[in-house]
Design a protein around this motif. Structure first.
Motif, mmCIF file in Angstrom:
data_model
loop_
_atom_site.group_PDB
_atom_site.id
_atom_site.type_symbol
_atom_site.label_atom_id
_atom_site.label_comp_id
_atom_site.label_asym_id
_atom_site.label_seq_id
_atom_site.Cartn_x
_atom_site.Cartn_y
_atom_site.Cartn_z
ATOM 1 N N ALA A 1 1.143 -1.401 -0.084
ATOM 2 C CA ALA A 1 -0.290 -0.144 0.545
ATOM 3 C C ALA A 1 1.187 1.136 -0.141
ATOM 4 O O ALA A 1 0.296 1.714 -0.556
ATOM 5 C CB ALA A 1 -0.759 0.421 1.354
ATOM 6 N N ALA A 2 2.017 1.446 0.794
ATOM 7 C CA ALA A 2 2.916 2.234 0.652
ATOM 8 C C ALA A 2 3.696 2.457 -1.101
ATOM 9 O O ALA A 2 3.162 4.213 -0.961
ATOM 10 C CB ALA A 2 3.841 1.659 1.560
ATOM 11 N N GLY A 3 3.706 1.684 -2.277
ATOM 12 C CA GLY A 3 4.362 2.250 -2.809
ATOM 13 C C GLY A 3 2.189 2.859 -3.377
ATOM 14 O O GLY A 3 2.780 3.447 -4.430
ATOM 15 N N GLY A 4 1.769 1.850 -3.454
ATOM 16 C CA GLY A 4 0.603 2.460 -4.212
ATOM 17 C C GLY A 4 0.868 1.609 -6.177
ATOM 18 O O GLY A 4 -0.622 1.180 -6.052
ATOM 19 N N ARG A 5 1.632 1.942 -6.703
ATOM 20 C CA ARG A 5 1.815 1.790 -7.683
ATOM 21 C C ARG A 5 1.878 0.618 -8.946
ATOM 22 O O ARG A 5 2.873 0.236 -7.336
ATOM 23 C CB ARG A 5 2.551 3.072 -8.424
ATOM 24 C CG ARG A 5 4.244 2.743 -8.714
ATOM 25 C CD ARG A 5 4.570 4.118 -9.388
ATOM 26 N NE ARG A 5 6.379 4.305 -8.979
ATOM 27 C CZ ARG A 5 6.137 5.402 -9.668
ATOM 28 N NH1 ARG A 5 5.965 5.664 -10.533
ATOM 29 N NH2 ARG A 5 8.207 4.918 -9.551
ATOM 30 N N SER A 6 1.663 0.125 -9.391
ATOM 31 C CA SER A 6 2.693 -1.170 -10.155
ATOM 32 C C SER A 6 3.417 -1.382 -11.233
ATOM 33 O O SER A 6 2.935 -0.612 -12.304
ATOM 34 C CB SER A 6 1.424 -2.507 -9.938
ATOM 35 O OG SER A 6 0.700 -2.190 -10.421
ATOM 36 N N LEU A 7 4.308 -3.031 -11.291
ATOM 37 C CA LEU A 7 4.704 -2.340 -12.639
ATOM 38 C C LEU A 7 4.051 -3.348 -14.090
ATOM 39 O O LEU A 7 3.538 -4.185 -13.713
ATOM 40 C CB LEU A 7 5.805 -2.847 -12.877
ATOM 41 C CG LEU A 7 6.626 -3.438 -13.850
ATOM 42 C CD1 LEU A 7 7.487 -1.757 -14.091
ATOM 43 C CD2 LEU A 7 8.139 -4.269 -12.999
ATOM 44 N N LYS A 8 3.325 -2.538 -14.800
ATOM 45 C CA LYS A 8 3.348 -3.229 -16.089
ATOM 46 C C LYS A 8 3.901 -4.100 -16.846
ATOM 47 O O LYS A 8 3.570 -4.671 -17.331
ATOM 48 C CB LYS A 8 1.850 -2.176 -17.152
ATOM 49 C CG LYS A 8 1.090 -1.615 -15.989
ATOM 50 C CD LYS A 8 0.526 -0.187 -16.909
ATOM 51 C CE LYS A 8 -0.252 -0.004 -18.283
ATOM 52 N NZ LYS A 8 0.140 1.290 -18.461
ATOM 53 N N ALA A 9 4.781 -2.976 -17.057
ATOM 54 C CA ALA A 9 5.776 -3.394 -18.372
ATOM 55 C C ALA A 9 7.091 -3.284 -17.951
ATOM 56 O O ALA A 9 7.503 -2.713 -17.277
ATOM 57 C CB ALA A 9 5.552 -3.371 -19.718
ATOM 58 N N LEU A 10 8.371 -3.993 -19.038
ATOM 59 C CA LEU A 10 9.729 -3.762 -18.215
ATOM 60 C C LEU A 10 10.258 -3.799 -19.883
ATOM 61 O O LEU A 10 10.230 -4.075 -20.691
ATOM 62 C CB LEU A 10 10.614 -4.621 -18.102
ATOM 63 C CG LEU A 10 11.474 -4.310 -16.821
ATOM 64 C CD1 LEU A 10 11.954 -3.041 -15.883
ATOM 65 C CD2 LEU A 10 12.162 -5.265 -15.928
ATOM 66 N N PHE A 11 10.643 -2.720 -19.778
ATOM 67 C CA PHE A 11 10.995 -2.211 -21.404
ATOM 68 C C PHE A 11 12.399 -2.445 -21.672
ATOM 69 O O PHE A 11 13.424 -1.989 -20.996
ATOM 70 C CB PHE A 11 10.814 -1.244 -21.992
ATOM 71 C CG PHE A 11 11.157 -0.447 -24.075
ATOM 72 C CD1 PHE A 11 10.257 -1.732 -25.023
ATOM 73 C CD2 PHE A 11 12.316 0.268 -24.030
ATOM 74 C CE1 PHE A 11 11.425 -1.744 -26.277
ATOM 75 C CE2 PHE A 11 12.799 -0.189 -25.777
ATOM 76 C CZ PHE A 11 12.895 -0.634 -26.378
ATOM 77 N N LEU A 12 12.990 -3.850 -22.687
ATOM 78 C CA LEU A 12 14.727 -3.779 -22.583
ATOM 79 C C LEU A 12 15.222 -3.156 -23.774
ATOM 80 O O LEU A 12 15.313 -3.630 -25.006
ATOM 81 C CB LEU A 12 14.955 -5.378 -22.109
ATOM 82 C CG LEU A 12 15.215 -5.396 -21.078
ATOM 83 C CD1 LEU A 12 16.529 -5.386 -20.218
ATOM 84 C CD2 LEU A 12 14.111 -5.200 -20.243
ATOM 85 N N GLN A 13 16.055 -2.526 -23.604
ATOM 86 C CA GLN A 13 17.032 -1.642 -25.011
ATOM 87 C C GLN A 13 18.233 -2.015 -24.769
ATOM 88 O O GLN A 13 18.648 -2.296 -23.964
ATOM 89 C CB GLN A 13 17.071 -0.265 -25.008
ATOM 90 C CG GLN A 13 17.362 0.682 -26.090
ATOM 91 C CD GLN A 13 17.704 2.016 -26.284
ATOM 92 O OE1 GLN A 13 17.323 2.413 -24.566
ATOM 93 N NE2 GLN A 13 17.529 2.709 -27.274
#
Lengths: 160, 83
Positions: A47-59
């Motif tokens: 709850a402290a962070g509140g946001r979630s990772l949708k995706a990781l883009f690797l270049q």
């Protein structure tokens, strides 16, 4: 000594990679494999962070990344007695829990295989021309290098 | 002709830059290229000058004063974050 380096969008099969290393020669007595996954970095914060990772883009920088990984493998070869090394790094858009990196080391004895696998991952993280951009639910952000990764890699430098 | 590459966050800042430019004496080192970029894109140049940023010529990391010649590929590399 058999080595392979692949930068690819496609996923990989851990079992296939393991079998390839296993079948190199009858002198292989130990295989160490490492698989890295896309992790939702802030999900632990809850709850402290509140946001979630949708995706990781690797270049990555085509051809330079492959060359740098080959150099890292050569260094591992010169430090430890190894029969085979395989490195796969995925690029493009990956989702949480996706496989991102594979390092497999086959050797006659386990101590060499363990050390080489750790060395390759530590150097890969700090030297190979790959960059991560995190897509959060609210913004996208290129990630910075972590001090813990720099520290992990530097412990091998002092052995030179 | 010089081919320029900007990776990671540098790529987001270089959106308007033409990455294929005619070679000239004023572009004879990576440092000189950054000076040239600073004329039109000061925000990008400021990032390129950050101490952690490395420069590669033809895919080999080099000194900022390394000679660049016509046909070279020059890449600006922020700290890497693979694995």
């Amino acid at each position: 000594m058999k080595t392979s380096v692949s930068i690819q969008c496609a996923d990989f099969d851990l079992g296939e990679e393991y079998q390839r290393l296993r079948k190199l020669t009858l002198s292989v007595g130990a295989i160490v494999t490492f698989t890295g996954l896309v992790r939702d970095i802030e999900s632990i914060a809850g709850a402290a962070g509140g946001r979630s990772l949708k995706a990781l883009f690797l270049q990555h920088y085509p051809k330079m990344t492959e060359r740098l990984l080959s150099e890292i493998i050569e260094q591992a070869q010169s430090r430890w007695s190894i029969t085979g090394i395989s490195v796969i790094h995925r690029v493009g858009r990956l989702l949480p829990n996706d496989q991102i990196v594979f390092v497999g080391v086959a050797a006659e004895h386990r101590d060499n295989a363990f050390s080489a696998a750790e060395f390759i991952m530590d150097y890969l993280k700090t030297r190979a021309t790959l960059w991560k951009k995190a897509e959060w639910s609210d913004e996208a952000q290129w990630l910075g290098i972590k001090q813990s990764d720099l520290d992990a890699a530097s412990r091998w430098d002092s052995d030179d | 002709m010089l081919e320029l590459h900007f990776f990671g966050r540098l790529g987001d800042l270089s959106g308007e830059i033409d990455t294929s430019i005619d070679y000239g004496d004023f572009l004879s080192t990576p440092s000189a290229i950054v000076d040239w970029i600073a004329l039109e894109h000061p925000a990008l140049a400021k990032e390129l000058l950050q101490p952690q940023v490395l420069v590669a010529v033809n895919r080999v990391v080099v000194d900022w004063n390394k000679a660049v010649v016509d046909g070279d590929e020059v890449a600006f590399l922020p700290p890497v974050t693979g694995g």
